[in-house]
Design a protein around this motif. Sequence first.
Motif, PDB file in Angstrom:
ATOM      1  N   LEU A  59      25.273   1.927  29.232  1.00  0.00           N
ATOM      2  CA  LEU A  59      25.772   1.652  30.429  1.00  0.00           C
ATOM      3  C   LEU A  59      24.726   2.246  31.536  1.00  0.00           C
ATOM      4  CD1 LEU A  59      29.682   2.142  30.163  1.00  0.00           C
ATOM      5  CD2 LEU A  59      28.060   0.126  29.813  1.00  0.00           C
ATOM      6  N   ASN A  60      23.465   2.133  31.401  1.00  0.00           N
ATOM      7  CA  ASN A  60      22.501   2.842  32.398  1.00  0.00           C
ATOM      8  C   ASN A  60      22.658   4.339  32.585  1.00  0.00           C
ATOM      9  OD1 ASN A  60      20.306   2.469  34.246  1.00  0.00           O
ATOM     10  ND2 ASN A  60      21.691   1.965  35.984  1.00  0.00           N
ATOM     11  N   GLN A  61      23.412   4.780  33.300  1.00  0.00           N
ATOM     12  CA  GLN A  61      23.438   6.215  33.723  1.00  0.00           C
ATOM     13  C   GLN A  61      24.725   6.845  32.329  1.00  0.00           C
ATOM     14  OE1 GLN A  61      24.786   5.362  37.734  1.00  0.00           O
ATOM     15  NE2 GLN A  61      23.815   7.234  38.243  1.00  0.00           N
ATOM     16  N   LEU A  62      25.156   6.023  31.551  1.00  0.00           N
ATOM     17  CA  LEU A  62      26.094   6.499  30.723  1.00  0.00           C
ATOM     18  C   LEU A  62      25.882   6.092  29.386  1.00  0.00           C
ATOM     19  CD1 LEU A  62      29.722   6.293  32.797  1.00  0.00           C
ATOM     20  CD2 LEU A  62      28.116   8.615  32.531  1.00  0.00           C
ATOM     21  N   VAL A  63      26.432   6.805  28.393  1.00  0.00           N
ATOM     22  CA  VAL A  63      26.601   6.055  26.858  1.00  0.00           C
ATOM     23  C   VAL A  63      28.261   6.058  26.573  1.00  0.00           C
ATOM     24  CG1 VAL A  63      26.348   5.988  24.539  1.00  0.00           C
ATOM     25  CG2 VAL A  63      24.580   6.231  26.007  1.00  0.00           C
ATOM     26  N   PHE A  64      28.792   4.970  26.540  1.00  0.00           N
ATOM     27  CA  PHE A  64      30.164   4.774  25.992  1.00  0.00           C
ATOM     28  C   PHE A  64      30.418   4.429  24.564  1.00  0.00           C
ATOM     29  CE2 PHE A  64      34.583   2.911  26.053  1.00  0.00           C
ATOM     30  CZ  PHE A  64      35.111   3.778  26.743  1.00  0.00           C
ATOM     31  N   GLY A  65      31.317   5.256  23.984  1.00  0.00           N
ATOM     32  CA  GLY A  65      31.527   5.080  22.794  1.00  0.00           C
ATOM     33  C   GLY A  65      32.990   4.642  22.184  1.00  0.00           C
ATOM     34  N   GLU A  66      33.258   3.895  21.215  1.00  0.00           N
ATOM     35  CA  GLU A  66      34.705   3.642  20.756  1.00  0.00           C
ATOM     36  C   GLU A  66      34.469   3.866  18.996  1.00  0.00           C
ATOM     37  OE1 GLU A  66      35.769  -0.348  22.852  1.00  0.00           O
ATOM     38  OE2 GLU A  66      33.814  -0.208  21.896  1.00  0.00           O
ATOM     39  N   ILE A  67      35.436   4.399  18.519  1.00  0.00           N
ATOM     40  CA  ILE A  67      35.323   5.140  17.040  1.00  0.00           C
ATOM     41  C   ILE A  67      36.582   5.036  16.389  1.00  0.00           C
ATOM     42  CG2 ILE A  67      35.631   7.451  17.949  1.00  0.00           C
ATOM     43  CD1 ILE A  67      33.537   8.076  15.709  1.00  0.00           C
ATOM     44  N   THR A 118      41.329   8.128  15.734  1.00  0.00           N
ATOM     45  CA  THR A 118      40.572   7.121  16.631  1.00  0.00           C
ATOM     46  C   THR A 118      40.314   7.766  17.926  1.00  0.00           C
ATOM     47  OG1 THR A 118      42.677   6.310  17.500  1.00  0.00           O
ATOM     48  CG2 THR A 118      41.889   5.473  15.318  1.00  0.00           C
ATOM     49  N   GLY A 119      39.537   7.160  18.710  1.00  0.00           N
ATOM     50  CA  GLY A 119      38.943   7.752  20.172  1.00  0.00           C
ATOM     51  C   GLY A 119      37.744   6.993  20.877  1.00  0.00           C
ATOM     52  N   LEU A 120      37.720   7.557  21.931  1.00  0.00           N
ATOM     53  CA  LEU A 120      36.619   7.038  22.936  1.00  0.00           C
ATOM     54  C   LEU A 120      35.616   8.158  23.367  1.00  0.00           C
ATOM     55  CD1 LEU A 120      39.162   4.876  25.137  1.00  0.00           C
ATOM     56  CD2 LEU A 120      37.479   4.067  23.203  1.00  0.00           C
ATOM     57  N   ASN A 173      40.753   1.308  29.641  1.00  0.00           N
ATOM     58  CA  ASN A 173      40.197   0.020  30.658  1.00  0.00           C
ATOM     59  C   ASN A 173      38.929  -0.067  30.531  1.00  0.00           C
ATOM     60  OD1 ASN A 173      42.851  -0.507  31.419  1.00  0.00           O
ATOM     61  ND2 ASN A 173      42.781   1.030  33.044  1.00  0.00           N
ATOM     62  N   VAL A 174      38.025   1.073  30.531  1.00  0.00           N
ATOM     63  CA  VAL A 174      36.625   0.769  30.571  1.00  0.00           C
ATOM     64  C   VAL A 174      36.324  -0.052  29.207  1.00  0.00           C
ATOM     65  CG1 VAL A 174      34.430   1.603  30.176  1.00  0.00           C
ATOM     66  CG2 VAL A 174      35.812   2.462  32.209  1.00  0.00           C
ATOM     67  N   SER A 175      36.833   0.441  28.226  1.00  0.00           N
ATOM     68  CA  SER A 175      36.570  -0.229  26.704  1.00  0.00           C
ATOM     69  C   SER A 175      36.976  -1.817  26.733  1.00  0.00           C
ATOM     70  CB  SER A 175      37.505   0.561  25.757  1.00  0.00           C
ATOM     71  OG  SER A 175      37.338  -0.152  24.490  1.00  0.00           O
ATOM     72  N   ALA A 176      38.201  -2.061  27.368  1.00  0.00           N
ATOM     73  CA  ALA A 176      38.487  -3.564  27.564  1.00  0.00           C
ATOM     74  C   ALA A 176      37.624  -4.384  28.441  1.00  0.00           C
ATOM     75  CB  ALA A 176      39.934  -3.786  28.312  1.00  0.00           C
ATOM     76  N   CYS A 177      37.102  -3.778  29.573  1.00  0.00           N
ATOM     77  CA  CYS A 177      36.155  -4.309  30.620  1.00  0.00           C
ATOM     78  C   CYS A 177      34.859  -4.530  29.826  1.00  0.00           C
ATOM     79  CB  CYS A 177      36.024  -3.377  31.643  1.00  0.00           C
ATOM     80  SG  CYS A 177      37.592  -3.560  32.849  1.00  0.00           S
ATOM     81  N   LEU A 178      34.388  -3.733  29.017  1.00  0.00           N
ATOM     82  CA  LEU A 178      33.134  -4.116  28.443  1.00  0.00           C
ATOM     83  C   LEU A 178      32.943  -5.417  27.655  1.00  0.00           C
ATOM     84  CD1 LEU A 178      32.676  -0.418  26.698  1.00  0.00           C
ATOM     85  CD2 LEU A 178      31.144  -1.520  28.511  1.00  0.00           C
ATOM     86  N   ARG A 179      34.322  -5.885  27.258  1.00  0.00           N
ATOM     87  CA  ARG A 179      34.029  -7.447  26.545  1.00  0.00           C
ATOM     88  C   ARG A 179      34.019  -8.292  27.860  1.00  0.00           C
ATOM     89  NH1 ARG A 179      37.405  -4.051  23.294  1.00  0.00           N
ATOM     90  NH2 ARG A 179      39.265  -4.653  24.656  1.00  0.00           N
ATOM     91  N   ASP A 180      34.417  -8.227  28.705  1.00  0.00           N
ATOM     92  CA  ASP A 180      34.786  -9.293  29.863  1.00  0.00           C
ATOM     93  C   ASP A 180      34.031  -9.182  31.366  1.00  0.00           C
ATOM     94  OD1 ASP A 180      36.457 -10.459  28.175  1.00  0.00           O
ATOM     95  OD2 ASP A 180      38.192  -8.982  28.670  1.00  0.00           O
ATOM     96  N   ALA A 181      33.860  -7.788  31.695  1.00  0.00           N
ATOM     97  CA  ALA A 181      33.256  -7.637  32.788  1.00  0.00           C
ATOM     98  C   ALA A 181      31.924  -8.022  33.062  1.00  0.00           C
ATOM     99  CB  ALA A 181      33.308  -6.059  33.454  1.00  0.00           C
ATOM    100  N   SER A 182      31.378  -8.585  34.417  1.00  0.00           N
ATOM    101  CA  SER A 182      30.229  -8.990  34.416  1.00  0.00           C
ATOM    102  C   SER A 182      29.107  -7.748  34.856  1.00  0.00           C
ATOM    103  CB  SER A 182      30.133 -10.147  35.767  1.00  0.00           C
ATOM    104  OG  SER A 182      30.633  -9.116  37.101  1.00  0.00           O
ATOM    105  N   PRO A 183      27.982  -8.152  34.582  1.00  0.00           N
ATOM    106  CA  PRO A 183      27.000  -6.846  35.078  1.00  0.00           C
ATOM    107  C   PRO A 183      27.243  -6.369  36.433  1.00  0.00           C
ATOM    108  CG  PRO A 183      26.048  -8.650  33.901  1.00  0.00           C
ATOM    109  CD  PRO A 183      27.066  -9.231  34.181  1.00  0.00           C
TER     110      PRO A 183
END
Length: 327
Positions: A49-57, A122-124, A165-175
């Motif tokens: 995410l440019n300034q971050l790395v977001f993970g789902e596990i 499970t986690g983020l 919510n970020v996890s959900a937005c990653l599938r739908d949000a625009s750049p």
Amino acid sequence: MVIDHRFEHIENEGRRRRAWIESLSSFFVTTIDQSDIVPKTAFHRYHHLNQLVFGEIEASAQKIERTPALVAAQNLDHIVLRLYTSGNTNVGICGATTEITQESFVAFDLSQPIVSTTRGMTGLNLAVPRRCLEDRIGDASAWHGQIIPTASSPIAKLMADHMRNVSACLRDASPEQMRHIIPATIALSNAMFLGEHDSAYDKNVVTGIAIRQFIEENLPRVDADIVMARFAISRTPLYKIFESDGGIYSYIRNRRLARAMQILAQPGDRKQQIAAVGYSLGFENDRVFSRAFRRKYGLNPSEVDHETQSRVHIARESLLLSWMKDL
């Protein structure tokens, strides 16, 4: 950009176990008991995410350890907030182990060793470069290994909801939308580390932060007397500020050792580095430096390069690791 590791297509349990271990080798030494099953549903997915790395596990039973050798090889200066949403997990630092009994955050300072054992979870994950954390929160490494239940404060609950919510937005949000979501996520991370009662207007908090910054800037020569003179503070309140760190001298020693680990992990004249690094950081002599280094990291200064050469090759090969270094 996304790295997605899933294992539905691997029918053989042995191959699935090996694939899972290899997929986690970027940051941890991973151990899975031969009797434990890695389910086909297990996965971990990372988003740059440019300034971050977001993970789902979703992980099976395993032990993960960020060893001193791995810390030295990678030289990462990032804080990871992991939200444990379900499962049974223990986290240990310096030989002390704590069980996670409810939905909680755990802070991982990737510049320090840590070990975690789970029966499945499970986690983020949210990886934040230390430079993205505001100066006024002080040294975020003090949060290393701390367990923060989401029920403990409104800020922790807000951060947990935000990460879901970020996890959900990653599938739908625009750049364009993500360009607004990312700084909001960084701001909430800072709010987490400030804590409920900390404030830029709290004199004791601000003084403690200023002292830590002063120590970092004057690491080779600083001591308690210099700090007391610089900040016009007496010994008792000064020691209270560093009570949770084991005292001011313990804090200074640990910061010097962390700096030494970073120096020794760099390429260069190894013999000259080892001979000079302890003295340059304020240690009385090589013997005192080596003893303190071995006590903290479990290896001698001269062993940092020798024990980590094989890890360096792995680090160069890891796309996820390259993302972290490029944040």
